[in-house]
Design a protein around this motif. Structure first.
Motif, PDB file in Angstrom:
ATOM      1  N   VAL A 183       0.836  -1.202   0.000  1.00 33.27           N
ATOM      2  CA  VAL A 183       0.000   0.000   0.000  1.00 33.27           C
ATOM      3  C   VAL A 183       0.873   1.256   0.000  1.00 33.27           C
ATOM      4  N   VAL A 184       1.909   1.256   0.838  1.00 30.77           N
ATOM      5  CA  VAL A 184       2.820   2.404   0.909  1.00 30.77           C
ATOM      6  C   VAL A 184       3.477   2.657  -0.442  1.00 30.77           C
ATOM      7  N   LYS A 185       3.893   1.587  -1.091  1.00 29.89           N
ATOM      8  CA  LYS A 185       4.605   1.699  -2.373  1.00 29.89           C
ATOM      9  C   LYS A 185       3.707   2.212  -3.494  1.00 29.89           C
ATOM     10  N   THR A 186       2.470   1.752  -3.527  1.00 32.43           N
ATOM     11  CA  THR A 186       1.588   2.076  -4.652  1.00 32.43           C
ATOM     12  C   THR A 186       0.686   3.282  -4.415  1.00 32.43           C
ATOM     13  N   PHE A 187       0.600   3.735  -3.177  1.00 31.49           N
ATOM     14  CA  PHE A 187      -0.347   4.798  -2.837  1.00 31.49           C
ATOM     15  C   PHE A 187      -0.144   6.089  -3.643  1.00 31.49           C
ATOM     16  N   PRO A 188       1.070   6.618  -3.773  1.00 30.74           N
ATOM     17  CA  PRO A 188       1.249   7.890  -4.503  1.00 30.74           C
ATOM     18  C   PRO A 188       0.773   7.817  -5.955  1.00 30.74           C
ATOM     19  N   SER A 189       1.191   6.783  -6.692  1.00 32.38           N
ATOM     20  CA  SER A 189       0.780   6.663  -8.094  1.00 32.38           C
ATOM     21  C   SER A 189      -0.710   6.358  -8.193  1.00 32.38           C
ATOM     22  N   GLY A 190      -1.219   5.570  -7.239  1.00 31.80           N
ATOM     23  CA  GLY A 190      -2.642   5.254  -7.225  1.00 31.80           C
ATOM     24  C   GLY A 190      -3.489   6.496  -7.043  1.00 31.80           C
TER      25      GLY A 190
END
Length: 215
Positions: A175-182
């Motif tokens: 979640v931390v890794k994908t949150f910004p682009s998401g």
């Protein structure tokens, strides 16, 4: 003489543990470093449970929104896939489950965007359905935006997590890794859908307007 020597030994025995504790820089709370570790682990795992639950909740809204807008645009296959994925997604989702759901969400968003780009003419029923989907998308974005602080807090905790803890925190790490682009992709999808609605005399629900302001 023997009594004095015994007292000296006893005093030394009492002083040494306190000196060692102070040298380690630990607070004098009667706890050592290892006894504190499980509490820290439990805290991170608890945070992970919360952000994964929130992520799943937001994703389900987005998937249902995409499915609803896809129906309005005549994209039956994309709609069915998105709705089925939303139904299968649960709070205890693994990293793999989250990644699979994200892919379906992105694929369905792309399908909706491509169809909107063709400037299709919608009848009254289709316009109402699209507006319904836009409302759901707004709710999903609002839930996503609300995750910013919890995700940041969990990210900060990961930086100090031990190697033993990390394997238990894979879902949260995802979640931390994908949150910004998401968040960026979701914002773009919402803006495109709102622009399409305005250009086609489709009512823009308050939830969508609120979500736009929150981005």
């Amino acid at each position: 003489m023997n009594i004095s020597l015994s007292r000296l030994v006893l005093a030394s025995a009492l002083i040494l543990p306190l000196t060692s504790h102070a040298q380690l820089g630990l607070p004098n709370l009667g706890l050592n470093k290892s006894s504190n570790a499980p509490a820290a682990s439990g805290n991170l795992e608890g945070q992970q449970t919360q952000i994964v639950r929130s992520y799943v909740g937001a994703n389900k809204e987005v998937l249902v929104a995409n499915a609803t807008m896809a129906v309005a645009l005549g994209l039956k296959e994309a709609a069915a896939t998105a709705r089925a994925t939303a139904g299968a997604l649960g709070d205890g989702a693994t990293q793999g489950n989250l990644a699979d759901a994200d892919k379906v969400a992105q694929d369905s968003s792309n399908a909706v965007a491509e169809e909107m780009a063709k400037s299709p003419k919608l009848d009254k029923a289709a316009k109402a359905k699209f507006s319904e989907g836009l409302k759901q998308l707004g709710k999903g974005v609002i839930k996503y935006v609300a995750m910013r602080t919890p995700v940041q807090n969990f990210s900060n905790g990961l930086a100090s997590a031990s190697p033993i803890e990390l394997p238990k925190l894979q879902s949260g790490s995802y979640v931390v890794k994908t949150f910004p682009s998401g968040a960026k992709n979701l914002g773009s999808a919402l803006k495109s859908a709102v622009d399409f609605a305005k250009s086609n005399d489709i009512p823009v629900p308050p939830d969508a307007t609120q979500a736009m302001a929150a981005l």
